[in-house]
Scaffold this motif. Structure first.
Motif, mmCIF file in Angstrom:
data_model
loop_
_atom_site.group_PDB
_atom_site.id
_atom_site.type_symbol
_atom_site.label_atom_id
_atom_site.label_comp_id
_atom_site.label_asym_id
_atom_site.label_seq_id
_atom_site.Cartn_x
_atom_site.Cartn_y
_atom_site.Cartn_z
ATOM 1 N N ARG A 21 0.836 -1.202 0.000
ATOM 2 C CA ARG A 21 0.000 0.000 0.000
ATOM 3 C C ARG A 21 0.873 1.255 0.000
ATOM 4 O O ARG A 21 0.636 2.211 -0.726
ATOM 5 C CB ARG A 21 -0.863 -0.034 1.260
ATOM 6 C CG ARG A 21 -2.171 0.678 1.147
ATOM 7 C CD ARG A 21 -2.827 0.687 2.516
ATOM 8 N NE ARG A 21 -3.324 2.024 2.749
ATOM 9 C CZ ARG A 21 -4.590 2.371 2.585
ATOM 10 N NH1 ARG A 21 -5.482 1.481 2.233
ATOM 11 N NH2 ARG A 21 -4.973 3.597 2.795
ATOM 12 N N GLN A 22 1.897 1.208 0.845
ATOM 13 C CA GLN A 22 2.831 2.326 0.945
ATOM 14 C C GLN A 22 3.565 2.549 -0.382
ATOM 15 O O GLN A 22 3.706 3.669 -0.851
ATOM 16 C CB GLN A 22 3.840 2.010 2.057
ATOM 17 C CG GLN A 22 4.882 3.070 2.282
ATOM 18 C CD GLN A 22 4.429 4.037 3.347
ATOM 19 O OE1 GLN A 22 3.486 4.771 3.150
ATOM 20 N NE2 GLN A 22 5.097 4.019 4.470
ATOM 21 N N LEU A 23 3.993 1.445 -0.998
ATOM 22 C CA LEU A 23 4.787 1.558 -2.222
ATOM 23 C C LEU A 23 3.949 1.994 -3.420
ATOM 24 O O LEU A 23 4.482 2.461 -4.412
ATOM 25 C CB LEU A 23 5.494 0.236 -2.522
ATOM 26 C CG LEU A 23 6.580 -0.130 -1.512
ATOM 27 C CD1 LEU A 23 7.110 -1.520 -1.781
ATOM 28 C CD2 LEU A 23 7.722 0.877 -1.554
ATOM 29 N N GLY A 52 14.401 -4.432 8.410
ATOM 30 C CA GLY A 52 13.242 -5.333 8.447
ATOM 31 C C GLY A 52 12.103 -4.750 9.266
ATOM 32 O O GLY A 52 11.010 -5.278 9.274
ATOM 33 N N ASN A 53 12.378 -3.631 9.958
ATOM 34 C CA ASN A 53 11.320 -3.008 10.754
ATOM 35 C C ASN A 53 10.908 -1.646 10.257
ATOM 36 O O ASN A 53 10.088 -0.964 10.863
ATOM 37 C CB ASN A 53 11.762 -2.881 12.209
ATOM 38 C CG ASN A 53 11.726 -4.209 12.908
ATOM 39 O OD1 ASN A 53 10.810 -4.996 12.701
ATOM 40 N ND2 ASN A 53 12.746 -4.479 13.692
ATOM 41 N N GLY A 54 11.501 -1.193 9.172
ATOM 42 C CA GLY A 54 11.116 0.116 8.643
ATOM 43 C C GLY A 54 11.968 0.456 7.441
ATOM 44 O O GLY A 54 13.162 0.167 7.411
ATOM 45 N N MET A 55 11.334 1.035 6.440
ATOM 46 C CA MET A 55 12.064 1.398 5.228
ATOM 47 C C MET A 55 12.544 2.847 5.297
ATOM 48 O O MET A 55 13.283 3.295 4.441
ATOM 49 C CB MET A 55 11.166 1.214 4.005
ATOM 50 C CG MET A 55 10.763 -0.236 3.761
ATOM 51 S SD MET A 55 9.818 -0.436 2.235
ATOM 52 C CE MET A 55 8.244 0.203 2.733
HETATM 53 N N1 LIG Z 1 6.022 9.026 16.836
HETATM 54 C C1 LIG Z 1 7.360 8.915 16.776
HETATM 55 N N2 LIG Z 1 8.093 8.811 17.922
HETATM 56 C C2 LIG Z 1 9.428 8.691 17.894
HETATM 57 N N3 LIG Z 1 10.168 8.697 16.749
HETATM 58 C C3 LIG Z 1 9.506 8.808 15.576
HETATM 59 C C4 LIG Z 1 8.085 8.930 15.530
HETATM 60 N N4 LIG Z 1 7.726 9.030 14.227
HETATM 61 C C5 LIG Z 1 8.868 8.980 13.510
HETATM 62 N N5 LIG Z 1 9.941 8.831 14.302
HETATM 63 C C6 LIG Z 1 11.352 8.732 13.880
HETATM 64 O O1 LIG Z 1 11.466 9.098 12.519
HETATM 65 C C7 LIG Z 1 12.079 8.048 11.756
HETATM 66 C C8 LIG Z 1 11.560 8.057 10.333
HETATM 67 O O2 LIG Z 1 10.168 7.722 10.293
HETATM 68 P P1 LIG Z 1 9.545 7.137 8.959
HETATM 69 O O3 LIG Z 1 8.120 6.865 9.218
HETATM 70 O O4 LIG Z 1 9.886 8.029 7.827
HETATM 71 O O5 LIG Z 1 10.347 5.790 8.713
HETATM 72 P P2 LIG Z 1 10.255 4.438 9.551
HETATM 73 O O6 LIG Z 1 9.051 4.441 10.422
HETATM 74 O O7 LIG Z 1 11.571 4.251 10.225
HETATM 75 O O8 LIG Z 1 10.087 3.355 8.392
HETATM 76 P P3 LIG Z 1 8.727 3.110 7.524
HETATM 77 O O9 LIG Z 1 7.788 4.206 7.861
HETATM 78 O O10 LIG Z 1 9.181 3.149 6.112
HETATM 79 O O11 LIG Z 1 8.242 1.775 7.959
HETATM 80 C C9 LIG Z 1 11.776 6.803 12.541
HETATM 81 O O12 LIG Z 1 12.714 5.774 12.269
HETATM 82 C C10 LIG Z 1 11.861 7.301 13.992
HETATM 83 O O13 LIG Z 1 13.199 7.374 14.426
#
Ligand SMILES: Nc1ncnc2c1ncn2[C@@H]1O[C@H](COP(=O)(O)OP(=O)(O)OP(=O)(O)O)[C@@H](O)[C@H]1O
Ligand SMILES: [Mg+2]
Length: 293
Positions: A118-120, A240-243
Motif C-alpha cells: 500500500r505504501q509503495l 526489516g522493521n522500517g524502510m
Molecule cells: N512518533 C514517533 N516517535 C518517535 N520517533 C519517531 C516517531 N515518528 C517517527 N519517528 C522517527 O522518525 C524516523 C523516520 O520515520 P519514517 O516513518 O519516515 O520511517 P520508519 O518508520 O523508520 O520506516 P517506515 O515508515 O518506512 O516503515 C523513525 O525511524 C523514527 O526514528
C-alpha cells in the motif's frame, strides 16, 4: 580657387572617413570571429553539462532504486520467513489452540505485507492523485480501521477527540488516509517497550485550517528534526522493521495538498505530529445565487 580648395578638403575628409570605416570593419570582423569561437565553446560546454547532468540523474536514479530494493527486500524478507515458520508450526501442531494462534499470527503478517505494498503504491502513480471534497473525519475513520488490529495486539490505548461535525478539505482520500496510517504506525512502534501506551488524536479547525495532532507517550524523537526524519530511507529502526519511507511519503502527500506536517517532542514525553490542511470553505447561498446568474 576657393571652390577647388573646398573640393580637395572634402575629398580628403571622405578618404579619411573611408579609412576609418574600413578599420572599423576589420575590427568588427575580428570581434565576430572571436564571438563565434566563444559561442562554439559555450555550446560545447553546455552539451557537456547536459551529458553530465543526465548521467548524474541516471546514477542517482539507480542509487535510489538500489536503496529502495534493499529496503523492500529486507522489509518483505522478514515477514516471509516468519510466515514460513508459522506455516510449518501450523502443519505440525496437533493442538487446535496452538494452530489458531499460528493462523492469527499469519493474519498479522499478511496485514503487514499489505501495508508495505500500500505504501509503495505511492511511487506507482506519482502525481495521479485526483482531488475532491473529503471529510477528514471519515478519512480518520478509514485509517483507524486499518490500524485497529495492531493497536489491540500491541495493547495501545487510543484517545480520540473530534471537535467538529465535518472537516472538509480538497484532497485525495486514500492518500490522506495513508498519511494518518503512517503517523499512527510510527507512534505504535515508538510505544514498543513503554508502559501505559497511549496515542491521542485531536481533529479540529483553527482559522480556516484543519488540524490533526497525533501524540504518543513513546520514546520520543530524541534530537531528530522533521527535516531529517522526512529524508527518504532515514530510519532508526532495525532492518526489516522500517524502510524510512513513511514520513518522506507523508510529507510529499501533505505538500501536494497545500498543507504542512510538523513534529516536536511532547512536553512530558513522546512525540507530537501536527498535520495542517487548508479547509475547503462551504459555498454560501449568496455565492450560489451569483453563480447561477
Ligand atoms: N512518533 C514517533 N516517535 C518517535 N520517533 C519517531 C516517531 N515518528 C517517527 N519517528 C522517527 O522518525 C524516523 C523516520 O520515520 P519514517 O516513518 O519516515 O520511517 P520508519 O518508520 O523508520 O520506516 P517506515 O515508515 O518506512 O516503515 C523513525 O525511524 C523514527 O526514528
Ligand atoms: Mg514509519
Amino acid at each position: 580657387g576657393l571652390v577647388i580648395l573646398a573640393i580637395i578638403l572634402r575629398a580628403q575628409r571622405i578618404r579619411q572617413a573611408l579609412r576609418i570605416s574600413q578599420a572599423d570593419r576589420r575590427e568588427l570582423r575580428g570581434a565576430n570571429a572571436l564571438l563565434a569561437l566563444e559561442i562554439e565553446e559555450r555550446r560545447m560546454a553546455e552539451t557537456q553539462l547536459e551529458k553530465a547532468q543526465s548521467e548524474l540523474a541516471r546514477s542517482s536514479k539507480l542509487a535510489a532504486l538500489g536503496q529502495l530494493s534493499a529496503s523492500v527486500t529486507h522489509e518483505l524478507g522478514q515477514p516471509i520467513s516468519a510466515m514460513q515458520n508459522y506455516l510449518k508450526a501450523a502443519e505440525f501442531d496437533k493442538d487446535n489452540d496452538e494452530r489458531k494462534n499460528s493462523l492469527e499470527r499469519l493474519g498479522g503478517i499478511a496485514r503487514r505485507m499489505v501495508s508495505i505494498t500500500r505504501q509503495l503504491r505511492f511511487f506507482a502513480q506519482p502525481g495521479q492523485s485526483t482531488m475532491e471534497q473529503v471529510d477528514l473525519i471519515r478519512v480518520w475513520k478509514g485509517a483507524f480501521l486499518l490500524v485497529e488490529a495492531d493497536l489491540k495486539q500491541k495493547g495501545v490505548k487510543l484517545k480520540v477527540n473530534i471537535g467538529e461535525e465535518k472537516i472538509i478539505v480538497l484532497g485525495n482520500r486514500l492518500r490522506l488516509e495513508q498519511v494518518l496510517i503512517n503517523l499512527l504506525r510510527n507512534s505504535i512502534s515508538a510505544l514498543e517497550d513503554q508502559k501505559n501506551k497511549t496515542i491521542k488524536v485531536d481533529l479540529g479547525i483553527e482559522r480556516d485550517m484543519a488540524i490533526i495532532t497525533i501524540s504518543d507517550n513513546g520514546h520520543g524523537l530524541g534530537a531528530q528534526t522533521m527535516d531529517q526524519m522526512k529524508e527518504p530511507f532515514h530510519t532508526t529502526k532495525a532492518s526489516g522493521n522500517g524502510m524510512g519511507l513513511g514520513l518522506a511519503i507523508s510529507t510529499a502527500i501533505v505538500v501536494e495538498h497545500g498543507g504542512q506536517l510538523r513534529a516536536e517532542n511532547g512536553k512530558k514525553s513522546g512525540a507530537v505530529f501536527t498535520l495542517e490542511l487548508p479547509v475547503e470553505l462551504p459555498l454560501e447561498l449568496d455565492d450560489l445565487g451569483k453563480k447561477g446568474k
